[in-house]
Write a protein that holds these residues in place. Sequence first.
Motif, mmCIF file in Angstrom:
data_model
loop_
_atom_site.group_PDB
_atom_site.id
_atom_site.type_symbol
_atom_site.label_atom_id
_atom_site.label_comp_id
_atom_site.label_asym_id
_atom_site.label_seq_id
_atom_site.Cartn_x
_atom_site.Cartn_y
_atom_site.Cartn_z
ATOM 1 N N SER A 17 46.839 26.303 34.644
ATOM 2 C CA SER A 17 46.149 27.132 33.288
ATOM 3 C C SER A 17 45.614 28.077 33.749
ATOM 4 O O SER A 17 45.711 28.979 32.919
ATOM 5 C CB SER A 17 44.619 25.991 32.653
ATOM 6 O OG SER A 17 44.632 26.562 32.374
ATOM 7 N N VAL A 18 45.452 28.540 35.079
ATOM 8 C CA VAL A 18 44.873 29.852 35.308
ATOM 9 C C VAL A 18 45.111 30.291 35.780
ATOM 10 O O VAL A 18 44.700 32.077 36.190
ATOM 11 C CB VAL A 18 43.210 29.228 35.843
ATOM 12 C CG1 VAL A 18 42.126 29.360 34.983
ATOM 13 C CG2 VAL A 18 42.556 28.734 36.556
ATOM 14 N N ASN A 27 40.446 42.174 33.456
ATOM 15 C CA ASN A 27 40.618 41.668 34.739
ATOM 16 C C ASN A 27 38.406 41.440 34.953
ATOM 17 O O ASN A 27 39.211 42.322 36.213
ATOM 18 C CB ASN A 27 41.267 40.691 34.975
ATOM 19 C CG ASN A 27 41.156 39.896 36.886
ATOM 20 O OD1 ASN A 27 40.444 39.088 36.072
ATOM 21 N ND2 ASN A 27 41.918 39.321 37.968
ATOM 22 N N GLU A 28 37.686 41.770 34.567
ATOM 23 C CA GLU A 28 36.366 42.332 35.444
ATOM 24 C C GLU A 28 35.665 41.776 36.541
ATOM 25 O O GLU A 28 35.558 43.074 36.818
ATOM 26 C CB GLU A 28 35.377 42.133 34.184
ATOM 27 C CG GLU A 28 34.288 42.768 34.574
ATOM 28 C CD GLU A 28 34.002 45.067 34.105
ATOM 29 O OE1 GLU A 28 34.096 45.529 34.829
ATOM 30 O OE2 GLU A 28 35.834 44.907 33.511
ATOM 31 N N LYS A 29 35.576 40.577 36.576
ATOM 32 C CA LYS A 29 35.218 39.777 37.702
ATOM 33 C C LYS A 29 35.805 40.340 38.890
ATOM 34 O O LYS A 29 35.170 40.281 40.371
ATOM 35 C CB LYS A 29 34.748 38.309 37.425
ATOM 36 C CG LYS A 29 33.987 37.799 36.608
ATOM 37 C CD LYS A 29 34.219 35.952 36.673
ATOM 38 C CE LYS A 29 34.143 36.001 37.706
ATOM 39 N NZ LYS A 29 33.890 34.073 37.746
ATOM 40 N N TRP A 30 37.439 40.476 38.562
ATOM 41 C CA TRP A 30 38.276 41.546 40.099
ATOM 42 C C TRP A 30 39.001 42.180 39.944
ATOM 43 O O TRP A 30 39.991 42.577 40.859
ATOM 44 C CB TRP A 30 39.661 39.716 40.038
ATOM 45 C CG TRP A 30 39.083 38.302 41.049
ATOM 46 C CD1 TRP A 30 38.314 37.850 39.242
ATOM 47 C CD2 TRP A 30 38.787 37.551 41.811
ATOM 48 N NE1 TRP A 30 37.957 36.497 40.486
ATOM 49 C CE2 TRP A 30 38.287 36.689 41.784
ATOM 50 C CE3 TRP A 30 39.246 38.260 43.018
ATOM 51 C CZ2 TRP A 30 38.003 35.734 42.293
ATOM 52 C CZ3 TRP A 30 39.282 37.633 44.225
ATOM 53 C CH2 TRP A 30 38.154 35.646 44.046
ATOM 54 N N GLU A 119 34.414 29.890 34.462
ATOM 55 C CA GLU A 119 35.193 30.209 34.306
ATOM 56 C C GLU A 119 35.928 30.138 35.970
ATOM 57 O O GLU A 119 35.584 31.435 36.544
ATOM 58 C CB GLU A 119 34.751 32.412 33.885
ATOM 59 C CG GLU A 119 34.826 31.931 32.480
ATOM 60 C CD GLU A 119 35.182 33.908 32.289
ATOM 61 O OE1 GLU A 119 35.389 34.498 32.579
ATOM 62 O OE2 GLU A 119 34.570 34.174 30.125
ATOM 63 N N ILE A 120 36.517 29.231 35.743
ATOM 64 C CA ILE A 120 36.668 28.505 37.242
ATOM 65 C C ILE A 120 37.610 29.708 38.322
ATOM 66 O O ILE A 120 38.291 29.597 37.123
ATOM 67 C CB ILE A 120 37.067 27.317 37.581
ATOM 68 C CG1 ILE A 120 37.185 27.299 39.149
ATOM 69 C CG2 ILE A 120 38.125 27.566 36.398
ATOM 70 C CD1 ILE A 120 37.105 25.582 39.229
ATOM 71 N N ASN A 121 37.960 30.355 39.043
ATOM 72 C CA ASN A 121 39.052 31.397 39.586
ATOM 73 C C ASN A 121 39.967 29.794 39.818
ATOM 74 O O ASN A 121 39.691 28.493 40.170
ATOM 75 C CB ASN A 121 38.504 32.770 40.470
ATOM 76 C CG ASN A 121 37.872 31.837 41.451
ATOM 77 O OD1 ASN A 121 38.772 30.896 42.586
ATOM 78 N ND2 ASN A 121 36.158 31.983 42.026
#
Length: 429
Positions: A17-18, A27-30, A119-121
């Motif tokens: 899915s992700v 994609n702020e976290k990355w 929000e698991i990567n």
Amino acid sequence: PEWLQVIQDGGLETFNSVEFPTATRGNEKWKYTNVGPVARKTFEYPFEPHDGYALEKLLATVPRDDNWTNLVFVDGRFDPEWSSNTASLAGVTAGNLHDLLARNGRVGRKHLGRYAADEINGFAAVNTAFVHDGAFIHVPEGSVQGSVIHLVFVSTSRPRPTVAYPRTLIVAERNSAVTVLESFVGEPGSSYFTNAVAEIVVEEGAELEHYRYMMESAQAHHIGTTWVDVACDGKFRSISLASGAAVARNELEVRLVAPGASCDVRGIYVTHGKQHIDNHINIDHASSHTSSAQYFKGILDDHSRAVFSGRVLVRRDAQKSYASQADKNLMLSKGARVNTKPSMEIFADDVQCFHGATAGAVSDESLLYMRSRGIEEQVARNLLVHGFASEIIDGIKLEPLREHMDRMFSDPRPGSAPGPIRQGVLADV
């Protein structure tokens, strides 16, 4: 067991899915870390036996102590031959995740896979899909473990790039105490991908001292994700030490779920050449009367890159919370760059919270002062760099680890210290 297969299937479903976080927009976290080269590369499992002689030399580069319980995992698999003192832990379970879950399924079923962020990567999801081997530490209620449990994850050289999915589950029950060191090392020149996930549970009144030592091969990729849940009056203290690896990310998610819960998270990262190290720290004050501290330092040289993205969330009901956050960077060349972004989201009004970030070069005034006292320029620079790092190093309570890091910073001559610090940043200052 069937419940573990359900967790694996869930990880694969989430990954489908992700997928991997390769998007450049939204994609702020990355945002500052491009993982496209990792996602597009082909890695395979290393089924062939490893080279014992090379492994022995590699293990000599990690901080070790004869009194520690050392659990060694080679290319993602537990290796009892190279492990030591595994039977010296009175009342504490520590060993191979696969075997211990079969015998202690109650604790594993209760905790494994339960602490993933909303929000698991994709990296954590695929680790869950492949969860099979790794480390399991269970400290029963009231046990104060004086020994150190050292988890050593080693990657050896193979003809083709390989992948390992080490999984760690640590459960410290009520009023217990334990110290855990995780080390990640790889054979120089080898290309591989370490995709590590750790879940840590600190129950009511428990204390966990945690260290993370990463010195991967310069051609390696490393993505590490750690989730921590801290209960009422629980204490979690962590220091991370990172260098090596072409691309590396240390993602730490801490939830303070009950009054009195606290965490102290510190780290130092050293980059040179074209290395890229990313620290993503997220602390969630989910209850009142909780406290947290973040303090990171970076030393960057050549054309290397580093990222610090620290986030503190203070929820509406988390009154009387305390949070501090700081990131300081020492730039040793004009080509190096750091993207530092401390941030706080505060929804409570009775709190003490502050943050900040700095980046600067070696002080010309300090260098001139030391030169005027007859100290050679290179020695003076090394002393200043060591002094900058010592604020983090001095906080290491494990004497063998602290001495190991001191040697790496204080004596950069060839052959005097292990790892990329000797080969790169300090030797070239």
